[in-house]
Design an enzyme around this catalytic site. Structure first.
Site, mmCIF file in Angstrom:
data_model
loop_
_atom_site.group_PDB
_atom_site.id
_atom_site.type_symbol
_atom_site.label_atom_id
_atom_site.label_comp_id
_atom_site.label_asym_id
_atom_site.label_seq_id
_atom_site.Cartn_x
_atom_site.Cartn_y
_atom_site.Cartn_z
ATOM 1 N N GLY A 1 0.847 -1.204 0.000
ATOM 2 C CA GLY A 1 0.000 0.000 0.000
ATOM 3 C C GLY A 1 0.875 1.244 0.000
ATOM 4 O O GLY A 1 0.483 2.298 0.518
ATOM 5 N N TYR B 1 -15.207 -4.845 6.874
ATOM 6 C CA TYR B 1 -13.865 -4.257 7.012
ATOM 7 C C TYR B 1 -13.308 -4.485 8.426
ATOM 8 O O TYR B 1 -12.164 -4.899 8.602
ATOM 9 C CB TYR B 1 -14.003 -2.764 6.705
ATOM 10 C CG TYR B 1 -12.793 -1.897 6.898
ATOM 11 C CD1 TYR B 1 -11.786 -1.842 5.942
ATOM 12 C CD2 TYR B 1 -12.684 -1.064 8.022
ATOM 13 C CE1 TYR B 1 -10.690 -0.997 6.095
ATOM 14 C CE2 TYR B 1 -11.600 -0.215 8.179
ATOM 15 C CZ TYR B 1 -10.605 -0.182 7.213
ATOM 16 O OH TYR B 1 -9.523 0.664 7.379
ATOM 17 N N PRO C 1 -4.198 3.431 13.830
ATOM 18 C CA PRO C 1 -4.294 4.892 13.708
ATOM 19 C C PRO C 1 -5.731 5.389 13.868
ATOM 20 O O PRO C 1 -6.672 4.678 13.537
ATOM 21 C CB PRO C 1 -3.816 5.184 12.273
ATOM 22 C CG PRO C 1 -3.364 3.877 11.710
ATOM 23 C CD PRO C 1 -3.978 2.797 12.530
ATOM 24 N N ASN D 1 -8.172 8.924 12.707
ATOM 25 C CA ASN D 1 -8.413 9.491 11.359
ATOM 26 C C ASN D 1 -7.160 10.164 10.812
ATOM 27 O O ASN D 1 -6.645 11.107 11.411
ATOM 28 C CB ASN D 1 -9.512 10.560 11.428
ATOM 29 C CG ASN D 1 -10.752 10.032 12.109
ATOM 30 O OD1 ASN D 1 -11.513 9.282 11.527
ATOM 31 N ND2 ASN D 1 -10.939 10.394 13.362
HETATM 32 P P1 NDP Z 1 -5.245 4.484 0.491
HETATM 33 O O1 NDP Z 1 -6.585 4.163 -0.056
HETATM 34 O O2 NDP Z 1 -4.725 5.864 0.323
HETATM 35 O O3 NDP Z 1 -4.177 3.462 -0.119
HETATM 36 C C1 NDP Z 1 -4.455 2.092 -0.182
HETATM 37 C C2 NDP Z 1 -3.216 1.388 -0.663
HETATM 38 O O4 NDP Z 1 -3.469 -0.017 -0.685
HETATM 39 C C3 NDP Z 1 -2.795 1.789 -2.081
HETATM 40 O O5 NDP Z 1 -1.388 1.830 -2.150
HETATM 41 C C4 NDP Z 1 -3.355 0.660 -2.925
HETATM 42 O O6 NDP Z 1 -2.609 0.451 -4.123
HETATM 43 C C5 NDP Z 1 -3.148 -0.509 -1.970
HETATM 44 N N1 NDP Z 1 -4.021 -1.632 -2.303
HETATM 45 C C6 NDP Z 1 -5.384 -1.662 -2.307
HETATM 46 N N2 NDP Z 1 -5.824 -2.876 -2.713
HETATM 47 C C7 NDP Z 1 -4.714 -3.616 -2.971
HETATM 48 C C8 NDP Z 1 -4.505 -4.931 -3.445
HETATM 49 N N3 NDP Z 1 -5.531 -5.758 -3.728
HETATM 50 N N4 NDP Z 1 -3.233 -5.365 -3.623
HETATM 51 C C9 NDP Z 1 -2.189 -4.555 -3.353
HETATM 52 N N5 NDP Z 1 -2.312 -3.309 -2.887
HETATM 53 C C10 NDP Z 1 -3.565 -2.833 -2.708
HETATM 54 O O7 NDP Z 1 -5.263 4.057 2.017
HETATM 55 P P2 NDP Z 1 -4.571 4.766 3.275
HETATM 56 O O8 NDP Z 1 -3.160 5.106 2.966
HETATM 57 O O9 NDP Z 1 -5.520 5.795 3.774
HETATM 58 O O10 NDP Z 1 -4.617 3.574 4.309
HETATM 59 C C11 NDP Z 1 -3.480 2.781 4.616
HETATM 60 C C12 NDP Z 1 -3.846 1.877 5.768
HETATM 61 O O11 NDP Z 1 -4.246 2.663 6.874
HETATM 62 C C13 NDP Z 1 -5.010 0.932 5.466
HETATM 63 O O12 NDP Z 1 -4.703 -0.341 5.987
HETATM 64 C C14 NDP Z 1 -6.193 1.559 6.199
HETATM 65 O O13 NDP Z 1 -7.111 0.579 6.600
HETATM 66 C C15 NDP Z 1 -5.485 2.198 7.382
HETATM 67 N N6 NDP Z 1 -6.184 3.330 8.011
HETATM 68 C C16 NDP Z 1 -6.457 4.477 7.300
HETATM 69 C C17 NDP Z 1 -7.083 5.541 7.931
HETATM 70 C C18 NDP Z 1 -7.403 6.818 7.201
HETATM 71 O O14 NDP Z 1 -7.995 7.724 7.822
HETATM 72 N N7 NDP Z 1 -7.026 6.967 5.938
HETATM 73 C C19 NDP Z 1 -7.456 5.482 9.352
HETATM 74 C C20 NDP Z 1 -7.067 4.258 9.994
HETATM 75 C C21 NDP Z 1 -6.465 3.237 9.341
HETATM 76 P P3 NDP Z 1 -2.968 1.280 -5.466
HETATM 77 O O15 NDP Z 1 -2.492 2.701 -5.251
HETATM 78 O O16 NDP Z 1 -2.189 0.597 -6.533
HETATM 79 O O17 NDP Z 1 -4.451 1.186 -5.622
#
Ligand code: NDP
Length: 322
Positions: A9, A144, A171, A173
């Site tokens: 990610g 989720y 984390p 938000n």
């Molecule tokens: P984003 O949506 O910004 O990024 C998601 C990432 O996961 C991208 O790099 C995407 O790749 C990758 N991804 C999604 N599906 C797949 C897959 N099938 N195979 C490989 N890679 C995949 O998410 P965030 O950065 O916001 O979140 C990161 C983590 O933090 C997550 O685990 C989320 O649950 C957690 N989180 C986020 C919060 C928030 O407020 N944003 C709060 C609490 C936890 P690609 O770019 O190629 O699509």
């Protein structure tokens, strides 16, 4: 010693923030890159982690000694409610593949990312690390939430059966550059930034859903990135750690909207649509464990972090996720 840190990610909000910190902090400092360290930021186009073969290939290619596992199917309330099975299944597959490949490749350490959504719906506040499994999550995001909870279960099982050093971070938000600014399916800060930008551009009112009274803890993605790097270097326990600002640093949605109005330079009509639901008034999470273990951490002041985020959005409007 050479270490390879794989960030799954790595192209998302949090992954880009970790890359920013690794690239900009002084080498050898607490959060900076270390001698002999290689960082890999993987996207879904490099490997779809729902697929065990592609996951294995990713591990074979980079031979990571450490993994920060961020990849997940994430989305707002609407998507979570509509696609419960997809959120459950995709995230279970991703997490199971990432952890099992790490076990097979003898990866020294894995830190997986959970979320405060995993906590029970009916719970005594503040949230802390001991309460993850003490009741069902809110039904709006149970797919989720259950998939993410299972990571904690797997971490314990991998440790007990095979002695693996797998752990997780929780984390609150997150916001910052490279967020998802989509109007329909984003979190509150990026959604309001985009809305306010359009109100200014089109000379229309800026309308915020709800009363503006609910309080939330927001963490700037660059701060969160430093906390992940701290966990990578200094935390070796299976139990999760909440990565958040303190309970005394909750911000109201009105304060968020005020700060956005300032940062965007919006001078038009600005109102609250009180016919829209507010959601829960507060859901505070404790960062006591984090601060005790770290011996303190200086969070970026909210207004400063918001300014950086708005500036990034304005400068990158055409490449941003909108
Ligand atoms: P984003 O949506 O910004 O990024 C998601 C990432 O996961 C991208 O790099 C995407 O790749 C990758 N991804 C999604 N599906 C797949 C897959 N099938 N195979 C490989 N890679 C995949 O998410 P965030 O950065 O916001 O979140 C990161 C983590 O933090 C997550 O685990 C989320 O649950 C957690 N989180 C986020 C919060 C928030 O407020 N944003 C709060 C609490 C936890 P690609 O770019 O190629 O699509």
């Amino acid at each position: 010693m050479s270490n390879v840190v794989l960030v799954t990610g790595g192209t998302g909000l949090v992954g880009k923030a970790i890359k920013h910190i690794v690239d900009t902090e002084p080498e050898g400092s607490r959060f900076g890159k270390r001698d002999g360290e290689t960082w890999i930021f993987a996207s879904s186009s490099e490997a779809d982690l729902r697929d065990p073969a592609q996951t294995r290939q990713l591990y074979e290619k980079y031979k990571p000694t450490h993994v920060i596992h961020l990849a997940a199917l994430v989305g707002g309330l609407f998507k979570n409610m509509k696609y419960k099975l997809t959120f459950l299944r995709d995230n279970i597959l991703i997490n199971d593949n990432v952890l099992h490949a790490a076990y097979e490749h003898k990866t020294t350490k894995v830190i997986s990312c959970l979320s405060t959504c995993v906590f029970p719906d009916k719970v005594q506040y503040p949230l802390d690390e001991t309460k993850i499994h003490s009741g069902p999550p809110h039904e709006s995001n149970f797919g989720y939430a259950h998939a993410k909870r299972m990571v904690d279960v797997q971490n314990h099982a991998y440790k007990e059966e095979f002695g693996c050093n797998f752990t997780s971070a929780i984390p609150t938000n997150v916001f910052g550059p490279h967020d998802n600014f989509d109007l329909e399916d984003s979190h509150v800060i990026p959604g309001l930034i985009h809305k306010c930008y359009l109100a200014k551009k089109n000379d229309t009112p800026f309308v915020v859903a709800g009363t503006g009274k609910p309080l939330r803890q927001f963490i700037f993605s660059h701060d969160l990135a430093k906390l992940f790097i701290w966990m990578l270097r200094e935390y070796d326990d299976v139990e999760p750690v909440i990565l958040s600002v303190g309970e005394d640093e909750e911000v109201s949605i009105k304060a968020v909207a005020d700060a956005i109005v300032n940062a965007v330079g919006f001078e038009g009509e600005y109102t609250f649509d009180t016919t829209r639901a507010d959601g829960q008034f507060r859901k505070p999470a404790s960062n006591k464990k984090l601060l005790t273990l770290m011996g303190g951490f200086e969070f970026t002041p909210f207004d400063k972090a918001l300014d950086i985020t708005v500036k990034w959005f304005l400068e990158n409007y055409h490449n941003a996720r909108i």
